[in-house]
Design a protein around this motif. Sequence first.
Motif, mmCIF file in Angstrom:
data_model
loop_
_atom_site.group_PDB
_atom_site.id
_atom_site.type_symbol
_atom_site.label_atom_id
_atom_site.label_comp_id
_atom_site.label_asym_id
_atom_site.label_seq_id
_atom_site.Cartn_x
_atom_site.Cartn_y
_atom_site.Cartn_z
ATOM 1 N N ILE A 40 -3.912 19.546 12.758
ATOM 2 C CA ILE A 40 -5.138 19.422 11.985
ATOM 3 C C ILE A 40 -6.100 18.591 12.819
ATOM 4 O O ILE A 40 -5.814 17.444 13.162
ATOM 5 C CB ILE A 40 -4.866 18.784 10.610
ATOM 6 N N ASP A 41 -7.230 19.191 13.171
ATOM 7 C CA ASP A 41 -8.211 18.511 14.022
ATOM 8 C C ASP A 41 -9.020 17.477 13.252
ATOM 9 O O ASP A 41 -9.480 16.487 13.823
ATOM 10 C CB ASP A 41 -9.151 19.528 14.669
ATOM 11 N N SER A 42 -9.205 17.715 11.957
ATOM 12 C CA SER A 42 -9.984 16.792 11.135
ATOM 13 C C SER A 42 -9.644 17.011 9.671
ATOM 14 O O SER A 42 -9.572 18.161 9.223
ATOM 15 C CB SER A 42 -11.482 17.036 11.359
ATOM 16 N N ALA A 43 -9.445 15.904 8.931
ATOM 17 C CA ALA A 43 -9.166 15.985 7.495
ATOM 18 C C ALA A 43 -9.932 14.874 6.786
ATOM 19 O O ALA A 43 -9.768 13.700 7.101
ATOM 20 C CB ALA A 43 -7.678 15.847 7.218
ATOM 21 N N VAL A 44 -10.796 15.280 5.851
ATOM 22 C CA VAL A 44 -11.585 14.329 5.075
ATOM 23 C C VAL A 44 -11.309 14.596 3.596
ATOM 24 O O VAL A 44 -11.441 15.732 3.132
ATOM 25 C CB VAL A 44 -13.102 14.489 5.356
ATOM 26 N N PHE A 45 -10.902 13.546 2.879
ATOM 27 C CA PHE A 45 -10.580 13.672 1.463
ATOM 28 C C PHE A 45 -11.571 12.897 0.614
ATOM 29 O O PHE A 45 -11.994 11.800 0.975
ATOM 30 C CB PHE A 45 -9.171 13.140 1.181
ATOM 31 N N GLU A 46 -11.936 13.478 -0.536
ATOM 32 C CA GLU A 46 -12.731 12.758 -1.521
ATOM 33 C C GLU A 46 -11.775 11.927 -2.369
ATOM 34 O O GLU A 46 -10.768 12.446 -2.868
ATOM 35 C CB GLU A 46 -13.493 13.732 -2.415
ATOM 36 N N ALA A 47 -12.071 10.648 -2.497
ATOM 37 C CA ALA A 47 -11.241 9.752 -3.291
ATOM 38 C C ALA A 47 -12.085 9.086 -4.368
ATOM 39 O O ALA A 47 -13.259 8.779 -4.159
ATOM 40 C CB ALA A 47 -10.598 8.699 -2.396
ATOM 41 N N VAL A 48 -11.468 8.875 -5.513
ATOM 42 C CA VAL A 48 -12.101 8.161 -6.606
ATOM 43 C C VAL A 48 -11.355 6.835 -6.751
ATOM 44 O O VAL A 48 -10.129 6.829 -6.891
ATOM 45 C CB VAL A 48 -12.037 8.956 -7.923
ATOM 46 N N LEU A 49 -12.090 5.737 -6.700
ATOM 47 C CA LEU A 49 -11.493 4.412 -6.831
ATOM 48 C C LEU A 49 -11.772 3.892 -8.236
ATOM 49 O O LEU A 49 -12.929 3.870 -8.679
ATOM 50 C CB LEU A 49 -12.065 3.462 -5.785
ATOM 51 N N PHE A 50 -10.708 3.485 -8.925
ATOM 52 C CA PHE A 50 -10.809 2.963 -10.281
ATOM 53 C C PHE A 50 -10.592 1.459 -10.253
ATOM 54 O O PHE A 50 -9.755 0.956 -9.486
ATOM 55 C CB PHE A 50 -9.735 3.594 -11.176
ATOM 56 N N ASP A 51 -11.310 0.749 -11.114
ATOM 57 C CA ASP A 51 -11.083 -0.695 -11.194
ATOM 58 C C ASP A 51 -9.801 -0.961 -11.989
ATOM 59 O O ASP A 51 -9.145 -0.024 -12.477
ATOM 60 C CB ASP A 51 -12.300 -1.421 -11.770
ATOM 61 N N ASP A 52 -9.463 -2.232 -12.143
ATOM 62 C CA ASP A 52 -8.216 -2.579 -12.811
ATOM 63 C C ASP A 52 -8.255 -2.325 -14.320
ATOM 64 O O ASP A 52 -7.220 -2.361 -14.984
ATOM 65 C CB ASP A 52 -7.817 -4.025 -12.505
ATOM 66 N N ALA A 53 -9.421 -2.017 -14.878
ATOM 67 C CA ALA A 53 -9.549 -1.662 -16.289
ATOM 68 C C ALA A 53 -9.506 -0.148 -16.498
ATOM 69 O O ALA A 53 -9.599 0.333 -17.621
ATOM 70 C CB ALA A 53 -10.850 -2.235 -16.860
ATOM 71 N N GLY A 54 -9.408 0.621 -15.404
ATOM 72 C CA GLY A 54 -9.313 2.072 -15.503
ATOM 73 C C GLY A 54 -10.633 2.807 -15.436
ATOM 74 O O GLY A 54 -10.669 4.029 -15.598
ATOM 75 N N GLN A 55 -11.725 2.099 -15.175
ATOM 76 C CA GLN A 55 -13.027 2.755 -15.073
ATOM 77 C C GLN A 55 -13.320 3.137 -13.630
ATOM 78 O O GLN A 55 -12.934 2.421 -12.698
ATOM 79 C CB GLN A 55 -14.125 1.840 -15.587
ATOM 80 N N VAL A 56 -14.034 4.244 -13.461
ATOM 81 C CA VAL A 56 -14.420 4.680 -12.124
ATOM 82 C C VAL A 56 -15.328 3.618 -11.505
ATOM 83 O O VAL A 56 -16.330 3.223 -12.096
ATOM 84 C CB VAL A 56 -15.138 6.046 -12.166
ATOM 85 N N ASP A 57 -14.954 3.153 -10.332
ATOM 86 C CA ASP A 57 -15.766 2.198 -9.587
ATOM 87 C C ASP A 57 -16.688 2.933 -8.622
ATOM 88 O O ASP A 57 -17.860 2.621 -8.533
ATOM 89 C CB ASP A 57 -14.863 1.223 -8.820
ATOM 90 N N ARG A 58 -16.122 3.924 -7.915
ATOM 91 C CA ARG A 58 -16.925 4.683 -6.947
ATOM 92 C C ARG A 58 -16.163 5.908 -6.452
ATOM 93 O O ARG A 58 -14.946 5.962 -6.518
ATOM 94 C CB ARG A 58 -17.328 3.810 -5.764
ATOM 95 N N LEU A 59 -16.926 6.859 -5.941
ATOM 96 C CA LEU A 59 -16.386 8.000 -5.208
ATOM 97 C C LEU A 59 -16.677 7.731 -3.743
ATOM 98 O O LEU A 59 -17.747 7.234 -3.395
ATOM 99 C CB LEU A 59 -17.059 9.309 -5.621
ATOM 100 N N THR A 60 -15.729 8.066 -2.901
ATOM 101 C CA THR A 60 -15.903 7.834 -1.469
ATOM 102 C C THR A 60 -15.176 8.921 -0.693
ATOM 103 O O THR A 60 -14.402 9.692 -1.256
ATOM 104 C CB THR A 60 -15.394 6.423 -1.075
ATOM 105 N N LEU A 61 -15.432 8.970 0.603
ATOM 106 C CA LEU A 61 -14.748 9.904 1.488
ATOM 107 C C LEU A 61 -13.887 9.120 2.456
ATOM 108 O O LEU A 61 -14.351 8.146 3.049
ATOM 109 C CB LEU A 61 -15.754 10.759 2.269
ATOM 110 N N PHE A 62 -12.634 9.531 2.597
ATOM 111 C CA PHE A 62 -11.727 8.949 3.589
ATOM 112 C C PHE A 62 -11.529 9.984 4.695
ATOM 113 O O PHE A 62 -10.967 11.048 4.462
ATOM 114 C CB PHE A 62 -10.380 8.573 2.972
ATOM 115 N N ASP A 63 -12.001 9.659 5.884
ATOM 116 C CA ASP A 63 -11.897 10.553 7.045
ATOM 117 C C ASP A 63 -10.655 10.161 7.834
ATOM 118 O O ASP A 63 -10.645 9.163 8.547
ATOM 119 C CB ASP A 63 -13.151 10.437 7.904
ATOM 120 N N PHE A 64 -9.596 10.950 7.696
ATOM 121 C CA PHE A 64 -8.336 10.662 8.366
ATOM 122 C C PHE A 64 -8.308 11.151 9.809
ATOM 123 O O PHE A 64 -7.350 10.896 10.529
ATOM 124 C CB PHE A 64 -7.160 11.252 7.571
ATOM 125 N N GLY A 65 -9.338 11.865 10.227
ATOM 126 C CA GLY A 65 -9.424 12.311 11.616
ATOM 127 C C GLY A 65 -8.375 13.347 11.968
ATOM 128 O O GLY A 65 -7.923 14.123 11.129
#
Length: 141
Positions: free
Chosen positions: A57-82
């Motif tokens: 795999i030459d490049s893999a980028v995943f969309e991740a959703v980060l939740f706070d400790d109360a279970g609410q969405v904090d942010r959406l982000t991209l993790f580029d694993f290369g």
Amino acid sequence: MIRPVLFAAIVLSIAAPAFAQDATPQGLSIELNAATNAESGGCTFSFLIENGTETEIDSAVFEAVLFDDAGQVDRLTLFDFGALPQGRPRVRQFTVPGRACEDFGRVLFNGVHACDAGDAGPAVCAAGLTVGTRTEIEVIG
């Protein structure tokens, strides 16, 4: 009496490589291996990712959703694993600003944002994806 024990030892030594092969992931495996507070005030996520597919795999980028400790969405982000070579583990780190690690409760791998896997196509990044964690932060996908 020694012969049954010797026979069992021989059978187990022959079967052991077969059991080891079955434990190899068949797709991508992403593990949140560590989460440490960064000096900048954010949280550094360390992921162990293994490519158990039959292709490079030459490049893999995943969309991740980060939740706070109360279970609410904090942010959406991209993790580029290369680049992810076939059959070889890689560690990738991402620092998320603005929150300490203990403020995160869950990471959701929401989907594949981009995947370059040559002739195998982008579906190879999503097929057989498994996720896990060694931290207090839950990882789902």
